[in-house]
Design a protein around this motif. Structure first.
Motif, PDB file in Angstrom:
ATOM      1  N   LYS A  89       0.849  -1.206   0.000  1.00 58.49           N
ATOM      2  CA  LYS A  89       0.000   0.000   0.000  1.00 58.49           C
ATOM      3  C   LYS A  89       0.883   1.254   0.000  1.00 58.49           C
ATOM      4  CE  LYS A  89      -2.898  -1.739   3.666  1.00 58.49           C
ATOM      5  NZ  LYS A  89      -2.099  -2.829   3.948  1.00 58.49           N
ATOM      6  N   PRO A  90       0.340   2.384  -0.495  1.00 55.33           N
ATOM      7  CA  PRO A  90       1.148   3.621  -0.470  1.00 55.33           C
ATOM      8  C   PRO A  90       1.533   4.025   0.947  1.00 55.33           C
ATOM      9  CG  PRO A  90      -0.887   3.929  -1.723  1.00 55.33           C
ATOM     10  CD  PRO A  90      -0.972   2.560  -1.119  1.00 55.33           C
ATOM     11  N   THR A  91       0.776   3.532   1.928  1.00 50.95           N
ATOM     12  CA  THR A  91       1.081   3.878   3.326  1.00 50.95           C
ATOM     13  C   THR A  91       2.133   2.950   3.943  1.00 50.95           C
ATOM     14  OG1 THR A  91      -0.870   2.575   3.820  1.00 50.95           O
ATOM     15  CG2 THR A  91      -1.112   4.976   3.920  1.00 50.95           C
ATOM     16  N   ASP A  92       2.641   2.000   3.149  1.00 46.42           N
ATOM     17  CA  ASP A  92       3.722   1.139   3.645  1.00 46.42           C
ATOM     18  C   ASP A  92       5.052   1.870   3.482  1.00 46.42           C
ATOM     19  OD1 ASP A  92       1.948  -0.898   4.168  1.00 46.42           O
ATOM     20  OD2 ASP A  92       2.256  -1.905   2.239  1.00 46.42           O
ATOM     21  N   LEU A  93       5.965   1.578   4.360  1.00 47.29           N
ATOM     22  CA  LEU A  93       7.286   2.207   4.286  1.00 47.29           C
ATOM     23  C   LEU A  93       8.326   1.140   3.936  1.00 47.29           C
ATOM     24  CD1 LEU A  93       8.868   4.972   5.331  1.00 47.29           C
ATOM     25  CD2 LEU A  93       9.649   3.363   7.043  1.00 47.29           C
ATOM     26  N   ILE A  94       9.260   1.514   3.092  1.00 46.94           N
ATOM     27  CA  ILE A  94      10.292   0.555   2.679  1.00 46.94           C
ATOM     28  C   ILE A  94      11.626   0.981   3.276  1.00 46.94           C
ATOM     29  CG2 ILE A  94      11.373  -0.584   0.667  1.00 46.94           C
ATOM     30  CD1 ILE A  94       8.236  -0.726   0.713  1.00 46.94           C
ATOM     31  N   VAL A  95      12.341   0.023   3.862  1.00 46.31           N
ATOM     32  CA  VAL A  95      13.709   0.303   4.323  1.00 46.31           C
ATOM     33  C   VAL A  95      14.635  -0.603   3.511  1.00 46.31           C
ATOM     34  CG1 VAL A  95      15.324   0.314   6.265  1.00 46.31           C
ATOM     35  CG2 VAL A  95      12.901   0.832   6.664  1.00 46.31           C
ATOM     36  N   ALA A  96      15.500   0.002   2.704  1.00 43.83           N
ATOM     37  CA  ALA A  96      16.399  -0.791   1.852  1.00 43.83           C
ATOM     38  C   ALA A  96      17.784  -0.833   2.488  1.00 43.83           C
ATOM     39  CB  ALA A  96      16.493  -0.161   0.476  1.00 43.83           C
ATOM     40  N   LEU A  97      18.381  -2.026   2.469  1.00 40.62           N
ATOM     41  CA  LEU A  97      19.736  -2.181   2.997  1.00 40.62           C
ATOM     42  C   LEU A  97      20.665  -2.563   1.854  1.00 40.62           C
ATOM     43  CD1 LEU A  97      18.977  -4.438   6.091  1.00 40.62           C
ATOM     44  CD2 LEU A  97      19.034  -1.951   6.008  1.00 40.62           C
ATOM     45  N   SER A  98      21.821  -1.933   1.811  1.00 36.65           N
ATOM     46  CA  SER A  98      22.775  -2.288   0.767  1.00 36.65           C
ATOM     47  C   SER A  98      24.162  -1.772   1.132  1.00 36.65           C
ATOM     48  CB  SER A  98      22.325  -1.691  -0.565  1.00 36.65           C
ATOM     49  OG  SER A  98      23.258  -1.974  -1.570  1.00 36.65           O
TER      50      SER A  98
ATOM     51  N   LYS B 201       7.048   5.496   0.732  1.00 42.42           N
ATOM     52  CA  LYS B 201       8.248   6.274   1.103  1.00 42.42           C
ATOM     53  C   LYS B 201       9.402   5.284   1.303  1.00 42.42           C
ATOM     54  CE  LYS B 201       7.479  10.818   2.389  1.00 42.42           C
ATOM     55  NZ  LYS B 201       6.754  11.145   1.192  1.00 42.42           N
ATOM     56  N   ILE B 202      10.613   5.767   0.986  1.00 47.51           N
ATOM     57  CA  ILE B 202      11.767   4.865   1.057  1.00 47.51           C
ATOM     58  C   ILE B 202      12.846   5.405   1.994  1.00 47.51           C
ATOM     59  CG2 ILE B 202      13.702   3.930  -0.321  1.00 47.51           C
ATOM     60  CD1 ILE B 202      11.609   3.747  -2.603  1.00 47.51           C
ATOM     61  N   ALA B 203      13.329   4.521   2.857  1.00 44.30           N
ATOM     62  CA  ALA B 203      14.493   4.846   3.691  1.00 44.30           C
ATOM     63  C   ALA B 203      15.583   3.870   3.290  1.00 44.30           C
ATOM     64  CB  ALA B 203      14.153   4.657   5.164  1.00 44.30           C
ATOM     65  N   SER B 204      16.832   4.276   3.429  1.00 49.16           N
ATOM     66  CA  SER B 204      17.888   3.317   3.097  1.00 49.16           C
ATOM     67  C   SER B 204      19.073   3.449   4.041  1.00 49.16           C
ATOM     68  CB  SER B 204      18.359   3.501   1.653  1.00 49.16           C
ATOM     69  OG  SER B 204      18.936   4.767   1.496  1.00 49.16           O
ATOM     70  N   LEU B 205      19.760   2.331   4.175  1.00 53.14           N
ATOM     71  CA  LEU B 205      21.018   2.297   4.923  1.00 53.14           C
ATOM     72  C   LEU B 205      22.053   1.721   3.961  1.00 53.14           C
ATOM     73  CD1 LEU B 205      22.458   2.609   7.711  1.00 53.14           C
ATOM     74  CD2 LEU B 205      22.087   0.176   8.018  1.00 53.14           C
ATOM     75  N   VAL B 206      22.992   2.581   3.549  1.00 53.86           N
ATOM     76  CA  VAL B 206      23.958   2.210   2.519  1.00 53.86           C
ATOM     77  C   VAL B 206      25.354   2.469   3.087  1.00 53.86           C
ATOM     78  CG1 VAL B 206      24.781   2.902   0.221  1.00 53.86           C
ATOM     79  CG2 VAL B 206      22.334   2.679   0.626  1.00 53.86           C
ATOM     80  N   ASN B 207      26.338   1.704   2.607  1.00 54.52           N
ATOM     81  CA  ASN B 207      27.702   1.947   3.114  1.00 54.52           C
ATOM     82  C   ASN B 207      28.513   2.871   2.207  1.00 54.52           C
ATOM     83  OD1 ASN B 207      29.662   1.437   5.182  1.00 54.52           O
ATOM     84  ND2 ASN B 207      30.791   0.233   3.677  1.00 54.52           N
ATOM     85  N   MET B 208      28.309   2.752   0.890  1.00 55.67           N
ATOM     86  CA  MET B 208      29.076   3.593  -0.039  1.00 55.67           C
ATOM     87  C   MET B 208      28.379   4.943  -0.204  1.00 55.67           C
ATOM     88  SD  MET B 208      31.640   1.719  -1.143  1.00 55.67           S
ATOM     89  CE  MET B 208      32.166   2.015  -2.812  1.00 55.67           C
ATOM     90  N   LEU B 209      29.157   5.953  -0.585  1.00 60.11           N
ATOM     91  CA  LEU B 209      28.566   7.283  -0.735  1.00 60.11           C
ATOM     92  C   LEU B 209      28.221   7.555  -2.203  1.00 60.11           C
ATOM     93  CD1 LEU B 209      31.098   9.117   1.578  1.00 60.11           C
ATOM     94  CD2 LEU B 209      28.826   8.319   2.177  1.00 60.11           C
ATOM     95  N   GLY B 210      27.219   8.410  -2.419  1.00 59.94           N
ATOM     96  CA  GLY B 210      26.862   8.859  -3.775  1.00 59.94           C
ATOM     97  C   GLY B 210      26.237   7.768  -4.618  1.00 59.94           C
TER      98      GLY B 210
ATOM     99  N   TYR C  28      14.656   8.984   3.082  1.00 58.89           N
ATOM    100  CA  TYR C  28      15.448   9.074   4.307  1.00 58.89           C
ATOM    101  C   TYR C  28      16.754   8.340   4.046  1.00 58.89           C
ATOM    102  CZ  TYR C  28      10.710   9.696   6.115  1.00 58.89           C
ATOM    103  OH  TYR C  28       9.436  10.112   6.318  1.00 58.89           O
ATOM    104  N   GLN C  29      17.860   9.093   4.075  1.00 59.81           N
ATOM    105  CA  GLN C  29      19.160   8.464   3.752  1.00 59.81           C
ATOM    106  C   GLN C  29      19.995   8.260   5.013  1.00 59.81           C
ATOM    107  OE1 GLN C  29      21.199  11.073   1.069  1.00 59.81           O
ATOM    108  NE2 GLN C  29      19.716  10.800  -0.570  1.00 59.81           N
ATOM    109  N   PHE C  30      20.421   7.022   5.225  1.00 62.55           N
ATOM    110  CA  PHE C  30      21.317   6.721   6.346  1.00 62.55           C
ATOM    111  C   PHE C  30      22.540   5.974   5.806  1.00 62.55           C
ATOM    112  CE2 PHE C  30      17.252   7.394   8.280  1.00 62.55           C
ATOM    113  CZ  PHE C  30      17.555   8.077   9.444  1.00 62.55           C
ATOM    114  N   PHE C  31      23.646   6.098   6.529  1.00 59.91           N
ATOM    115  CA  PHE C  31      24.881   5.434   6.106  1.00 59.91           C
ATOM    116  C   PHE C  31      25.410   4.562   7.235  1.00 59.91           C
ATOM    117  CE2 PHE C  31      24.278   9.093   3.486  1.00 59.91           C
ATOM    118  CZ  PHE C  31      24.459   8.548   2.222  1.00 59.91           C
ATOM    119  N   SER C  32      25.921   3.386   6.855  1.00 67.88           N
ATOM    120  CA  SER C  32      26.352   2.475   7.920  1.00 67.88           C
ATOM    121  C   SER C  32      27.736   2.841   8.460  1.00 67.88           C
ATOM    122  CB  SER C  32      26.289   1.017   7.468  1.00 67.88           C
ATOM    123  OG  SER C  32      26.756   0.872   6.164  1.00 67.88           O
TER     124      SER C  32
END
Ligand code: F6R
Length: 592
Positions: A330-339, A360-369, A378-382
């Motif tokens: 649903k559009p009201t679901d939130l996605i958190v992507a890990l990579s 809406k998408i949030a992510s936790l990524v290790n590499m930049l750019g 929502y951008q997060f970095f590990s």
């Protein structure tokens, strides 16, 4: 997969490119090649051995302009002939590619019907032949590149060195492309790490944009409207000047031991930083945590934390299986992507579709750019620093730690969560400096002759069992299966015979009694049992060996993966395998 590198500047291009390719090697290490431009002539070198400044490279002329490539074979075997760059028949331009031309068979058939000679088995050469064909129809090289690129299906990024004007052209569609803007020099690469010793200022090229680089200047054109773009220059936080193994023989061991620091880096988020994501999570109807491979198992772990600590309706979802969930998202679901890489094709495709659904998408990524960060609200970095070994270790635990403090923040106990992680990090330091390493090495000796092993987990240790088995598989090439302890009696127990190695993972929680009884059942059938976890369960009558891990209660599952990382390492060293670059793998899986 595959790494692209380009350079125009004041330094010795061959040294800069070889160095850049070494840093890009994690993207594919089947073969490699470089092309340099000197006095209007292209000089190429391609090889299937390890990337190095060997004698043949040193014999190439001095130049300040060139491109390079490190390959992960998709079309055609590993050979010099299939390695990039692929040069035009008249030797006036040469090209490297990252991606897969999905309509390659059709394009190739057309060329063969026109009696065009094809020398390699690659889809890349087809691009070169098509550009030659387009250029023969009186178009200049730049226009020919654009018109051919528009005919390519799939996620592709190419870079072309033009001998006539000394320019490098590159177009991105899918696979990453980043410019590094230095003083009197410009870099072009698949990631920022490859040129990070030289410049902090970067421009991330978007899909369907063409870059044109010459000495001291560059231009980015949006191919959808042919307009030159006003680019945004971003400053990188760090310059990774020295990426080396330090006192370690392999990056893998260095990165495993670094975890006592990366745990701390992963919690560098304040209540304020986590506030809007936590609010969105609470307001969403469901949270899907997505990732592939190791990141997929971290997704399972984070979903567990969100459900069991935060009381959130959270579900992990393997990126490559997203399609079967689309009917209920649903559009009201939130996605958190890990990579780790931020460029995994399966995850990007899932995010693009889920975004279309309005999520809406949030992510936790290790590499930049990276693409995944750029797709995120929502951008997060590990913050784990470069992870060079192809098998992920420290980034997996960083992802779990971040998920843990996120769940704690949701219930208003970020401080408590951080305190627990800091204690874990401290205990881990002792764990690595103690005789644990040699006793794990001793256990790995026992596994050298095993062809099949099993890992039982439950609850918070279920995904740890899956990740533990992937880690051992990847480097030792042994068949290791992780599964839910609950499955044992429903079929898997048929595989247990005298001497079969079975691991059981135990935390101080309500699931431990089930793991213990499963381990007793396999022991009764002759299995060699190895326990990993809380010291409370170190029972001689159940376990032949036991590795006590740091941590108590719920956060301890994160450290329970570490003995598996170490077993994978020591076992593979004993087997003489290529630890940091295991066979057939690549770290950044940018193709489907
Ligand atoms: C295993 C491993 C892979 C990656 C997967 C996703 O050690 O590293 O399974 O986890 O290919 O990659 P990222 O995290 O870059 O999205």
């Amino acid at each position: 997969m595959c790494g692209i590198f380009g350079y125009i500047g004041k330094r010795d291009a061959k040294r800069i490119i070889v160095e850049g390719l070494k840093r890009l090697e994690y993207r594919g290490y089947d073969s490699w090649g470089i092309a340099l431009l000197e006095k209007g002539k292209i000089h190429q070198y391609r090889d299937i051995s390890e990337i190095s400044t060997n004698k043949r490279i040193l014999d190439l002329p001095c130049s300040n302009i060139g491109i390079g490539h490190t390959r992960w074979a998709t079309h055609g075997g590993v050979s010099k002939k299939n390695a990039h760059p692929h040069i035009s028949l008249t030797k006036d331009f040469t090209l490297v590619q990252n991606g897969i031309v999905e309509n390659f068979e059709d394009l190739k058939k057309d060329l063969i019907a026109k009696h065009v000679t094809i020398k390699s088995e690659t889809d890349t050469e087809i691009i070169v032949r098509l550009i030659e064909e387009a250029r023969n129809k009186e178009k200049n090289l730049k226009e020919s590149i654009i018109s051919v690129f528009e005919r390519l299906k799939g996620r592709n990024t190419i870079a072309v060195l033009d001998s006539k004007n000394g320019k490098i052209y590159a177009i991105r569609n899918g696979s990453p492309l980043i410019l590094g803007i230095g003083k009197e020099e410009i870099f072009l690469a698949s990631d920022t790490l490859s040129f990070s010793p030289y410049c902090k200022n970067i421009v991330v090229v978007d899909n369907l944009e063409m870059v044109e680089i010459e000495h001291n200047s560059f231009k980015v054109t949006d191919l959808t409207n042919s307009k030159v773009k006003n680019v945004t220059v971003t400053k990188l936080k760090y310059l990774y000047e020295d990426i080396d193994k330090g006192e370690y023989k392999h990056y893998m061991l260095k990165e495993i031991v670094e975890q006592s620091n990366t745990f701390i880096n992963a919690i560098a988020y304040s209540e304020k930083d986590l506030q809007s994501l936590s609010k969105s999570i609470k307001q969403s109807s469901r949270v899907y945590i997505i990732g592939a491979g190791t990141a997929g198992f971290a997704a399972g772990q984070i979903a567990y934390f969100l459900r069991n600590i935060g009381g959130i309706d959270a579900q992990d979802l393997r990126s490559y299986e997203f399609a079967s969930y689309l009917p209920i998202v649903k559009p009201t679901d939130l996605i958190v992507a890990l990579s780790q890489s931020g460029e995994t094709a399966d995850t990007i495709e899932a995010l693009e579709e889920l975004k279309k659904k309005g999520c809406k998408i949030a992510s936790l990524v290790n590499m930049l750019g990276t693409t995944i960060s750029r797709l995120s609200d929502y951008q997060f970095f590990s913050n784990a620093g470069p992870e060079i070994c192809v098998a992920s270790t420290k980034v997996f635990t960083s992802q779990c730690v971040w998920g843990y403090i996120l769940a704690k923040n949701i219930v208003g106990d970020l401080k408590g969560g951080k305190r627990e992680i800091l204690t874990l990090a401290k205990e881990l330091k002792t764990f690595f400096s103690s005789k644990n390493l040699s006793s794990i090495d001793e256990i790995s000796k026992k596994l050298v002759k095993q062809e099949h092993m099993f890992i039982l987990g439950k609850g918070q240790n279920f995904n740890i069992a899956l990740e533990g088995s992937l880690k051992i598989k990847e480097i030792s090439y042994k068949h290791v299966e992780g599964f839910a302890a609950g499955e044992l009696k429903h079929g898997v127990i048929a595989l247990i015979e005298k001497g079969t190695v079975v691991f059981g993972i135990l935390s101080n929680d309500r699931d431990s009694k089930d793991i213990l009884s499963a381990m007793e059942q396999v022991k009764a059938r002759g299995a060699f049992t190895i326990g990993i976890g809380d010291k409370k369960f170190k029972k001689k009558d159940v376990f032949d060996r036991y590795i006590v891990t740091p941590g108590r209660d719920i956060a301890s599952s994160i450290t329970n993966v570490i003995p598996f990382q170490l077993i994978s390492y020591y076992l593979s060293v004993r087997l003489g395998n290529n630890i940091d670059k295991p066979r057939n793998l690549a770290k950044s899986v940018t193709v489907k």
